[in-house]
Design an enzyme around this catalytic site. Structure first.
Site, PDB file in Angstrom:
ATOM      1  N   CYS A 139      36.368  42.697  37.792  1.00 23.65           N
ATOM      2  CA  CYS A 139      36.448  42.808  39.299  1.00 23.65           C
ATOM      3  C   CYS A 139      37.448  43.764  39.727  1.00 23.65           C
ATOM      4  O   CYS A 139      38.626  43.218  39.663  1.00 23.65           O
ATOM      5  CB  CYS A 139      36.271  41.319  40.004  1.00 23.65           C
ATOM      6  N   CYS A 142      39.379  42.461  42.845  1.00 24.28           N
ATOM      7  CA  CYS A 142      40.054  41.363  42.634  1.00 24.28           C
ATOM      8  C   CYS A 142      41.442  41.791  42.053  1.00 24.28           C
ATOM      9  O   CYS A 142      42.566  41.287  42.292  1.00 24.28           O
ATOM     10  CB  CYS A 142      39.456  40.555  41.790  1.00 24.28           C
ATOM     11  N   ASP A 143      41.425  42.607  40.917  1.00 25.57           N
ATOM     12  CA  ASP A 143      42.303  42.888  39.944  1.00 25.57           C
ATOM     13  C   ASP A 143      43.070  44.363  39.962  1.00 25.57           C
ATOM     14  O   ASP A 143      44.184  44.694  39.530  1.00 25.57           O
ATOM     15  CB  ASP A 143      41.997  42.559  38.509  1.00 25.57           C
TER      16      ASP A 143
END
Length: 312
Positions: A139, A142-143
């Site tokens: 993701c 997300c990261d």
């Protein structure tokens, strides 16, 4: 406790304790509906696996994924919902109440909300599992911000992969897209943006055969599809974007799915079986982000409550 639960008929059983399921449980508990949440791993779902969540409202400095998952679970329990760490193995929809089969017995429900989410497809190569969350991610949203000024690799050639690459290019110093073919499957407009980016390069006709590193990712091993020759490429992060698999294998065929196996719902999150609803990543067309899943959970609750009011 399992015996007590097996003997009850719940107003609402929610299968899946990710953001969609827990939000639905919070609303259900506040409405004084008897609410049971089933999940083999406990609260959080994929959220609990994220090192840092920075795109969920209310946390300007970000929050650890596990912490956010725990808080969501605690909030649901505060309003009376019960969370049981057990896997749903089947769902009977031929009679009412519905029968949710688990390893600990049957859970009966007047309404069912399916919020089992989906899991990213993995490459299954050495180092992938060992280096997850230590350079291996599924993701970019997300990261991605964790890799500012660093070199990253994106594996895949579809829309998701190119969207990940474009997003990562806003942070990383270099983005290498590894694709097993010599042309992308992504929409043309995404391809044009990617080809125009000075930060994005393409490694065509190659597949990843290993993730390299000890404590963190240091690189990848590649094999050329035609020649079979292998090479290594340095990388600080590897983002795998080769698709997702919905967690729906336990569901009966009466619940309609799309070609990829995701559940088809009406706009108010009703499935093809009356009294069964779906929310979050398991649903066809879901945005697959935490905030979106939470909203879907609230919408599924509203529809489930309306159904229950019409079927006392």
């Amino acid at each position: 406790m399992s015996d007590d639960r097996a003997g009850r008929i719940w107003d609402m059983v929610i299968i899946g304790a990710g953001p969609a399921g827990l939000t639905c449980a919070i609303y259900g508990g506040r409405a004084r509906l008897s609410t049971l949440v089933l999940d083999r791993a406990g609260p959080g779902g994929q959220v609990a696996l994220n090192h840092l969540v920075e795109n969920y409202p209310g946390f300007p400095d970000g929050i650890e994924g596990l912490k956010l998952a725990e808080e969501m679970g605690r909030q649901a329990e505060r309003f009376g919902a019960e969370i049981e760490m057990v896997e749903a193995t089947g769902l009977g929809v031929g009679a009412r109440p519905f029968r949710v089969e688990t390893a600990e017995g049957v859970r009966s429900a007047r309404a069912v909300v399916i919020a089992t989410g989906c899991a990213p497809r993995q490459l299954g190569v050495p180092g992938e599992k060992e280096l997850y969350q230590r350079g291996v991610s599924y993701c970019a949203t997300c990261d991605g911000p964790l890799y500012a000024g660093r070199r990253v690799v994106v594996v895949g050639g579809g829309n998701a992969a190119i969207e990940e690459a474009l997003f990562l290019a806003t942070f990383a110093s270099k983005v290498s897209v590894v694709h097993r073919r010599e042309e992308l499957r992504a929409d043309r407009v995404l391809q044009e943006k990617a080809f125009a980016s000075e930060k994005i390069e393409f490694l065509w006709n190659r597949v990843v055969t290993a993730m390299l590193g000890d404590e963190v990712v240091r690189g990848i091993r590649l094999r050329h599809v035609a020649s079979g020759e292998e090479e290594e490429a340095p990388a600080d992060g590897v983002f795998v974007a080769v698709g997702t698999a919905p967690q729906t294998a336990f569901l009966p065929p009466e619940i309609e799915r799309d070609a990829a196996g995701f559940l088809i719902t009406s706009p108010d999150r009703r499935t093809s079986v009356e009294g069964v609803f779906a929310a979050g990543d398991v649903r066809s067309g879901s945005y697959r982000q935490i905030a979106a899943a939470a909203g879907e959970g609230a919408l599924a609750y509203r529809s489930a409550r309306q159904y229950l009011e019409g079927h006392p």
